[in-house]
Scaffold this motif. Structure first.
Motif, PDB file in Angstrom:
ATOM      1  N   ARG A  63     -40.616  51.332  -8.910  1.00 23.81           N
ATOM      2  CA  ARG A  63     -41.106  50.678  -7.441  1.00 23.81           C
ATOM      3  C   ARG A  63     -42.349  51.139  -6.931  1.00 23.81           C
ATOM      4  N   GLY A  64     -43.003  52.168  -7.549  1.00 23.31           N
ATOM      5  CA  GLY A  64     -43.987  52.742  -6.838  1.00 23.31           C
ATOM      6  C   GLY A  64     -43.806  53.552  -5.819  1.00 23.31           C
ATOM      7  N   GLU A  65     -42.700  54.073  -5.580  1.00 18.35           N
ATOM      8  CA  GLU A  65     -42.372  55.282  -4.546  1.00 18.35           C
ATOM      9  C   GLU A  65     -42.771  56.484  -5.100  1.00 18.35           C
ATOM     10  N   LEU A  66     -42.647  56.676  -6.628  1.00 17.32           N
ATOM     11  CA  LEU A  66     -42.878  57.931  -6.798  1.00 17.32           C
ATOM     12  C   LEU A  66     -43.895  57.568  -8.105  1.00 17.32           C
ATOM     13  N   VAL A  67     -44.271  58.684  -8.598  1.00 16.04           N
ATOM     14  CA  VAL A  67     -45.358  58.638  -9.903  1.00 16.04           C
ATOM     15  C   VAL A  67     -44.602  59.709 -10.773  1.00 16.04           C
ATOM     16  N   GLN A  68     -44.542  58.965 -12.049  1.00 15.51           N
ATOM     17  CA  GLN A  68     -43.927  59.872 -12.935  1.00 15.51           C
ATOM     18  C   GLN A  68     -44.993  60.204 -13.980  1.00 15.51           C
ATOM     19  N   LYS A  69     -44.592  61.771 -14.522  1.00 17.91           N
ATOM     20  CA  LYS A  69     -45.784  62.434 -15.177  1.00 17.91           C
ATOM     21  C   LYS A  69     -44.954  63.052 -16.321  1.00 17.91           C
ATOM     22  N   THR A  70     -45.826  62.915 -17.401  1.00 18.65           N
ATOM     23  CA  THR A  70     -45.106  63.502 -18.838  1.00 18.65           C
ATOM     24  C   THR A  70     -45.801  64.742 -19.066  1.00 18.65           C
ATOM     25  N   CYS A  71     -45.283  65.935 -19.480  1.00 20.83           N
ATOM     26  CA  CYS A  71     -46.014  67.129 -20.084  1.00 20.83           C
ATOM     27  C   CYS A  71     -45.104  67.578 -21.330  1.00 20.83           C
ATOM     28  N   GLY A  72     -45.757  67.324 -22.370  1.00 19.36           N
ATOM     29  CA  GLY A  72     -44.868  67.524 -23.735  1.00 19.36           C
ATOM     30  C   GLY A  72     -43.713  66.648 -23.604  1.00 19.36           C
ATOM     31  N   LYS A  73     -42.573  67.460 -23.690  1.00 17.99           N
ATOM     32  CA  LYS A  73     -41.211  66.917 -23.588  1.00 17.99           C
ATOM     33  C   LYS A  73     -40.402  66.841 -22.224  1.00 17.99           C
ATOM     34  N   VAL A  78     -43.285  62.788  -8.736  1.00 17.29           N
ATOM     35  CA  VAL A  78     -43.944  63.464  -7.494  1.00 17.29           C
ATOM     36  C   VAL A  78     -44.022  62.397  -6.727  1.00 17.29           C
ATOM     37  N   ALA A  79     -43.944  62.612  -5.449  1.00 19.31           N
ATOM     38  CA  ALA A  79     -44.171  61.313  -4.374  1.00 19.31           C
ATOM     39  C   ALA A  79     -45.407  60.880  -4.609  1.00 19.31           C
ATOM     40  N   ASN A  80     -45.681  59.385  -4.516  1.00 26.36           N
ATOM     41  CA  ASN A  80     -46.935  58.759  -4.553  1.00 26.36           C
ATOM     42  C   ASN A  80     -47.725  58.933  -3.288  1.00 26.36           C
TER      43      ASN A  80
END
Length: 238
Positions: A63-73, A78-80
């Motif tokens: 929904r754009g409220e948070l930002v999803q990040k992937t680091c390896g597995k 984090v808040a947008n």
């Protein structure tokens, strides 16, 4: 038998649905740091289970409220930052002013803390009244003994009799002559033994045999007034 739960161990009510989602979003915006589902669930004291926290985080990121990040597995959220409220210039200035005041106050507290620590250490090293009283008694006793020792000297009393002085002179002469005689015998014998050796070889031989020669103190004594011709303990030649 089941153990009764302590008051501090009371379970936190589990949130569900919209209430759980609002709780997670509020926490993420408040902390404004990257977290995974495990961290969010643990930091919320289990009020939102890990599985539910993962679903909520994914839903909020979609929904754009948070930002999803992937680091390896590892996946974290984090808040947008684009959705966060901008900080007005006036509020920033007020916070900066408050920070400076608190920083100055902290510096003053550090100075006072050091001053108090120094005073505490001084007080700890200062003897107590009981310890002072004990030391005063010891010093007074030492003074009394010293005074008793000085009294005969002040009265002109001879502490060593003429007979004792003569006996000491006789003993000194006897043993000094014995020392001189033995040294002469040794030097004669040693000269014969080391006649064919170099000085270095003679020194090494002496070390192997454990021979100890006269020290510098012996030389000073031999050249001093105590060993001068006609000198005795009771009446040294000047």
């Amino acid at each position: 038998m089941a153990t009764k739960a302590k008051p501090s161990e009371a379970k936190v009510p589990v949130l569900k649905g919209k209430e759980a989602e609002d709780k997670v979003l509020e926490y993420m915006k408040k902390m404004n740091r990257p977290f995974g589902a495990v961290d969010v669930s643990a930091n919320l004291k289990g009020s939102v289970p890990k599985a539910a926290a993962q679903k909520i985080l994914v839903s909020l990121s979609e929904r754009g409220e948070l930002v999803q990040k992937t680091c390896g597995k590892t996946t974290f959220f984090v808040a947008n930052q684009a959705n966060l409220e901008d900080m007005p210039t006036e509020k920033l200035a007020a916070l900066e002013s408050e920070y400076k005041k608190m920083d100055e106050n902290n510096k003053q507290l550090v100075v006072e803390t050091k001053m108090f620590s120094t005073e505490v250490n001084r007080l700890r090293s200062t003897p107590t009244d009981k310890e002072l009283a004990s030391e005063i008694v010891k010093v007074a006793d030492a003074i009394e003994k010293a005074q008793a020792h000085l009294e005969p000297l002040r009265a002109g009393t001879r502490l060593v009799s003429a007979e004792e002085t003569a006996q000491l002179d006789s003993e000194w002469t006897r043993w000094r002559n014995e020392w001189t005689r033995r040294r002469k015998i040794f030097l004669t014998f040693w000269s014969l033994v080391t006649d064919t050796l170099t000085p270095q070889q003679a020194t090494e031989l002496g070390g192997d045999l454990g021979i100890e020669h006269d020290t510098a103190e012996h030389g000073v004594l031999e050249k001093g007034a105590l060993c001068s011709t006609g000198s005795v303990l009771g009446k040294r030649r000047r």
